[in-house]
Design a protein around this motif. Structure first.
Motif, mmCIF file in Angstrom:
data_model
loop_
_atom_site.group_PDB
_atom_site.id
_atom_site.type_symbol
_atom_site.label_atom_id
_atom_site.label_comp_id
_atom_site.label_asym_id
_atom_site.label_seq_id
_atom_site.Cartn_x
_atom_site.Cartn_y
_atom_site.Cartn_z
ATOM 1 N N ILE A 126 74.314 18.475 81.362
ATOM 2 C CA ILE A 126 72.867 18.551 81.172
ATOM 3 C C ILE A 126 72.333 17.119 81.096
ATOM 4 O O ILE A 126 72.628 16.396 80.144
ATOM 5 N N VAL A 127 71.587 16.724 82.102
ATOM 6 C CA VAL A 127 71.066 15.358 82.202
ATOM 7 C C VAL A 127 69.575 15.397 81.895
ATOM 8 O O VAL A 127 68.820 16.138 82.545
ATOM 9 N N SER B 70 65.800 11.161 74.444
ATOM 10 C CA SER B 70 66.778 11.478 73.411
ATOM 11 C C SER B 70 66.153 11.256 72.038
ATOM 12 O O SER B 70 65.197 10.490 71.889
ATOM 13 N N LEU B 71 66.720 11.956 71.060
ATOM 14 C CA LEU B 71 66.312 11.717 69.671
ATOM 15 C C LEU B 71 66.670 10.291 69.278
ATOM 16 O O LEU B 71 67.626 9.717 69.811
ATOM 17 N N ASN C 274 64.466 20.031 73.617
ATOM 18 C CA ASN C 274 64.862 21.269 74.287
ATOM 19 C C ASN C 274 66.213 21.180 74.996
ATOM 20 O O ASN C 274 67.023 22.112 74.878
ATOM 21 N N PRO C 275 66.523 20.138 75.754
ATOM 22 C CA PRO C 275 67.879 20.050 76.330
ATOM 23 C C PRO C 275 68.973 20.004 75.276
ATOM 24 O O PRO C 275 70.091 20.491 75.513
ATOM 25 N N LEU C 276 68.671 19.442 74.115
ATOM 26 C CA LEU C 276 69.652 19.402 73.033
ATOM 27 C C LEU C 276 69.988 20.808 72.549
ATOM 28 O O LEU C 276 71.163 21.159 72.361
ATOM 29 N N PHE C 277 68.972 21.631 72.344
ATOM 30 C CA PHE C 277 69.214 23.028 71.950
ATOM 31 C C PHE C 277 69.912 23.797 73.074
ATOM 32 O O PHE C 277 70.772 24.651 72.806
ATOM 33 N N TYR D 26 73.618 10.576 64.747
ATOM 34 C CA TYR D 26 72.282 10.975 64.300
ATOM 35 C C TYR D 26 71.843 12.258 65.007
ATOM 36 O O TYR D 26 71.280 13.173 64.387
ATOM 37 N N ILE D 27 72.088 12.347 66.311
ATOM 38 C CA ILE D 27 71.674 13.519 67.094
ATOM 39 C C ILE D 27 72.387 14.771 66.587
ATOM 40 O O ILE D 27 71.756 15.828 66.380
ATOM 41 N N ARG D 28 73.687 14.694 66.376
ATOM 42 C CA ARG D 28 74.439 15.878 65.926
ATOM 43 C C ARG D 28 74.010 16.311 64.521
ATOM 44 O O ARG D 28 73.902 17.510 64.249
ATOM 45 N N GLY D 29 73.763 15.351 63.653
ATOM 46 C CA GLY D 29 73.328 15.711 62.302
ATOM 47 C C GLY D 29 71.981 16.417 62.313
ATOM 48 O O GLY D 29 71.789 17.412 61.593
#
Length: 785
Positions: free
Chosen positions: A317-318, A322-323, A332-335, A379-382
């Protein structure tokens, strides 16, 4: 000296002897073949005679004998059966006559292997009907000198053909006994006719007509050419519906031409009920099949990249953001990555841009910055796991990016495809495919990946039209978007119909809402059920504070209806480049608007509002609207294609005019929103959005192909995901030509700069090499790159 080209010439006598030997051998073969044919004719005649005897005996024995009714002038059926009554007593004699060995021997003696037989049946018919004429039998024999000899039987009573003579005598006796009703007196005519028909059907079978497919006519060929040229016409700006009408008109002419030919009822019905384009496809397939062409490949076949090391498919997913940048293409791409990985059917990699420290200070809020990709990944995963409530299992990768102040967006630097290893290059999801490929200069996505899906997030044309010379810029950007999506995507998903029409695109909302908002909605419903007051505040608006995000429409509506909404207060949350202008304009117009600092929509301070106002018409699909509905609030939004998905929810109140806006606002402020049902909550969830994405992107076909592989996980190198090569496809040629043209244009630094690219983005810079541990970038030519 020996002449190898010369040989001993045969004598004349030897040549003649060989010629006579060859002729005699041919005559023997002809004689043997003719003899075999005569034996076959005799066997078939005997078989037919035996079959006729059996059928006639069965017919006579199966006929019941009834009592003879009294003669009556009304009994016409009895007279119709007199033929059968009279001929029955003599049938056995007639059978002995034509089956006698003498009769067969006399007839067959006149037939020799070289004889051409011609029987004039009309003479036999005349002999049966008339008493005064005899029969005629012509036998023609072609002699070596092409002479014909005819043998005629004397047309006299003495030389008359014996079976015919006996048959005529029996007919005379039959007429003399016409008044006799001692046989088959009670047999009904209808039963006799049915039995005769059944007997005849057992002998005679209708031959099947040969079905030939008529060739394509000129109108069908021209229609197919126009249909295959649709990608080229679309790229040139010719309306697609106009081309479709031309194809439909030409196909209808071809349909009538086809129906006029001899087709089976099923095929004719199938073509008659198809539209013109479908009937043309049917014709092309039929003509190809009639020529013997066959393709074993369907639309989808099992394919796995040869470099994939395990049995699972890989999805990359490109995205373009980013956060901690709280924008739609970052969240939305993160979810989507989290919920696709949760299914467990494929391995997922989220590829996000990495910004150098100078760009991070311009983009990320609250002075957030990261010294390494690993720090930003943590940070993104948290942030994500706090909201989804489960451990995420997907990989996060980075590609070099640069921030454009003019466009307020991140532009990829270098070839993004090279940051995805070939062993994981299976399925690519390009979030904002037009944005990612505006200045893409590298390997074609569809060449490296087996299936490429584009998800359109932003209505760039609407933003560009608001700028200076916006109409001209929008025209150019429209065709560039069309070009890059056609060249680099197999399938395109549009969140709504608010964006431009793109090749191979379908409209479907494939976004969900943060589960945290659904929990707020459940809490609100529980409070209402227990009799508590769920909402303590009135109306609010939340969004990035730029004019294009709906602030212009909001101020216009409030200013125009200032008198009708004098008691209406609105709280606005947002930060952005146009904050000062928006606030000063509202103050000049003396509007009842309270401007507050931007915050996360899931913040507890926003849960008490009852009404969310969103007048924006520049969004493709507003995430904040979906989140407000999930929290059980009223939403007042414009009657616009971007809000089509939300119309099914009872708490969504749409308006078309400023007067209707006032009515909707007052309606929302005076009433309580309805609690969401279980199905409505599911439709807003990411689980439902993921299922819609898999279905509409045709990812289910790709993922389903991997399940059909063998237990050992072996991959067939010959299998590939591609359209069938049954017919020539001009679309592939156009796509390849557009990709090559785009590669050439983006390779020139001069052209890149003239179209608004960031200098030096054809490749990554030295700071990216340090941060991402990349090899040194190649030296670029200032003109040609």
């Amino acid at each position: 000296m020996i002449n190898l080209a010369m040989g001993t010439r045969p004598s004349t006598s030897d040549t003649a002897e060989k010629a006579f030997s060859f002729i005699s051998k041919g005559l023997r073969e002809v004689r043997d073949s003719a003899g075999a044919d005569i034996q076959l004719i005799r066997a078939r005649a005997t078989s037919f005679k035996d079959l006729a005897d059996r059928e006639l005996e069965n017919f006579l024995h199966s006929s019941p004998v009834f009592s003879v009714p009294a003669p009556s002038p009304m009994d016409s059926s009895i007279a119709e059966l007199e033929f059968v009554k009279r001929i029955q007593p003599k049938l056995s004699e007639f059978r002995r006559a034509y089956s006698s060995p003498d009769f067969s021997r006399k007839m067959l003696e006149r037939w020799s292997p070289a004889t051409s037989i011609r029987i004039d049946l009309s003479r036999i018919r005349n002999a049966v009907v008339s008493d005064d004429k005899g029969g005629l039998l012509d036998l023609e024999r072609v002699s070596p000198r092409h002479r014909v000899r005819r043998i005629r039987m004397k047309e006299t009573e003495e030389a008359e053909w014996e079976p015919i003579r006996q048959l005529k005598e029996k007919f005379k006796e039959f007429e003399q006994k016409s008044q006799s009703n001692d046989i088959f007196g009670g047999f009904r005519s209808k039963e006799l006719v049915q039995k005769v028909k059944l007997s005849l059907k057992s002998f005679c079978k209708e031959p099947e007509d040969s079905k030939e497919v008529p060739p394509l006519d000129l109108s069908e060929l021209f229609a197919y050419l126009v249909k295959q040229s649709l990608p080229l016409f679309d790229q040139l700006g010719i309306r697609t519906d106009l081309c479709d009408k031309i194809v439909e008109s030409l196909c209808n002419k071809g349909k009538y031409h086809l129906l006029s030919h001899s087709l089976s009822g099923e095929e004719a019905s199938l073509i008659e009920h198809q539209n013109g384009s479908d009937s043309l496809d049917f014709r092309i397939a039929s003509v190809l099949q009639s020529t013997g062409h066959h393709s074993d490949t369907g639309y989808w076949t099992d394919f796995v990249n040869d470099d994939i090391a395990d049995n699972k498919r890989h999805v990359a997913i490109v995205t373009t953001a980013s956060l901690p940048w709280m924008t739609g293409t970052a969240v939305n791409p993160l979810f989507r990555a989290a919920y696709l990985a949760k299914l467990g059917k494929q391995k997922v990699t989220l590829v996000v841009p990495w910004l150098c420290m100078t760009d991070q200070e311009l983009v990320y809020p609250s002075n957030l910055s990261f010294s390494s990709p690993e720090e930003q990944e943590a940070y993104i995963r948290g942030w994500l796991e706090e909201r989804v409530g489960f451990k995420t299992d997907f990989k996060i990768s980075f590609y070099p990016g640069k921030f454009s102040r003019e466009r307020r967006s991140i532009i990829p630097a270098g070839d993004t495809t090279q940051f995805i290893p070939s062993r994981r290059a299976d399925i690519a999801i390009l979030e904002e495919p037009e944005h990612l490929n505006w200045y893409h200069h590298g390997k074609r996505w569809t060449d490296k990946f087996n299936h490429v899906i584009g998800v359109v997030h932003t209505n760039y044309l609407e933003y560009i039209k608001r700028e200076k010379n916006g109409a001209i810029q929008a025209f150019l950007v429209k065709h560039i978007n069309n070009m890059v999506t056609r060249a680099y995507c197999h399938k395109v998903l549009k969140l709504s119909a608010a964006t431009q029409d793109l090749p191979r695109s379908v409209v479907c909302n494939v976004h969900g809402v943060n589960p945290k908002f659904l929990k707020v909605g459940e809490k609100v419903a529980a409070e209402k059920e227990s009799g508590q007051q769920a909402f303590s505040k009135g109306a609010y608006f939340l969004g990035k504070m730029v004019w294009a995000k709906g602030y212009k429409e909001l101020i216009d509506l409030l200013a125009k209806n200032k008198k009708e909404l004098q008691d209406f207060d609105l709280d606005v949350y947002g930060n952005g480049e146009d904050s000062h202008e928006v606030q000063s304009t509202a103050q000049k117009l003396q509007l009842n608007v309270n401007f507050l600092k931007g915050r996360d929509h899931a913040d507890d301070s926003l849960h008490g509002y009852k009404v969310f106002i969103n007048p924006s018409i520049s969004d493709v699909l507003c995430t904040a609207t979906a989140e407000a509905l999930a929290m059980g609030k009223f939403v007042v939004c414009a009657d616009h294609p971007s809000n089509d998905f939300f119309r099914a929810f009872p708490n969504c109140l749409t308006y078309k005019t400023s007067e209707e806006f006032v009515v909707r606002v007052k309606e929302a402020m005076a009433n309580e929103p309805q609690p969401l049902t279980a199905m409505q909550m599911y439709d807003l969830s990411w689980e439902a959005a993921t299922q819609r994405f898999i279905e509409y992107s045709e990812l289910d076909k790709v993922l389903g192909a991997s399940e059909e592989r063998s237990a050992e996980g072996k991959v067939d190198r010959a299998s590939k995901i591609k359209k069938s090569d049954s017919t020539p496809c001009l679309s592939r040629v156009v796509d390849g030509g557009l990709a090559f043209a785009h590669y050439c244009l983006t390779g020139s630094e001069l052209l890149r700069l003239s179209t608004g690219a960031i200098p030096g983005t054809r490749d990554y810079d030295k700071q990216h090499c340090v941060d991402l541990h990349l090899p040194p970038p190649p030296v670029q030519n200032p003109i040609y790159g």
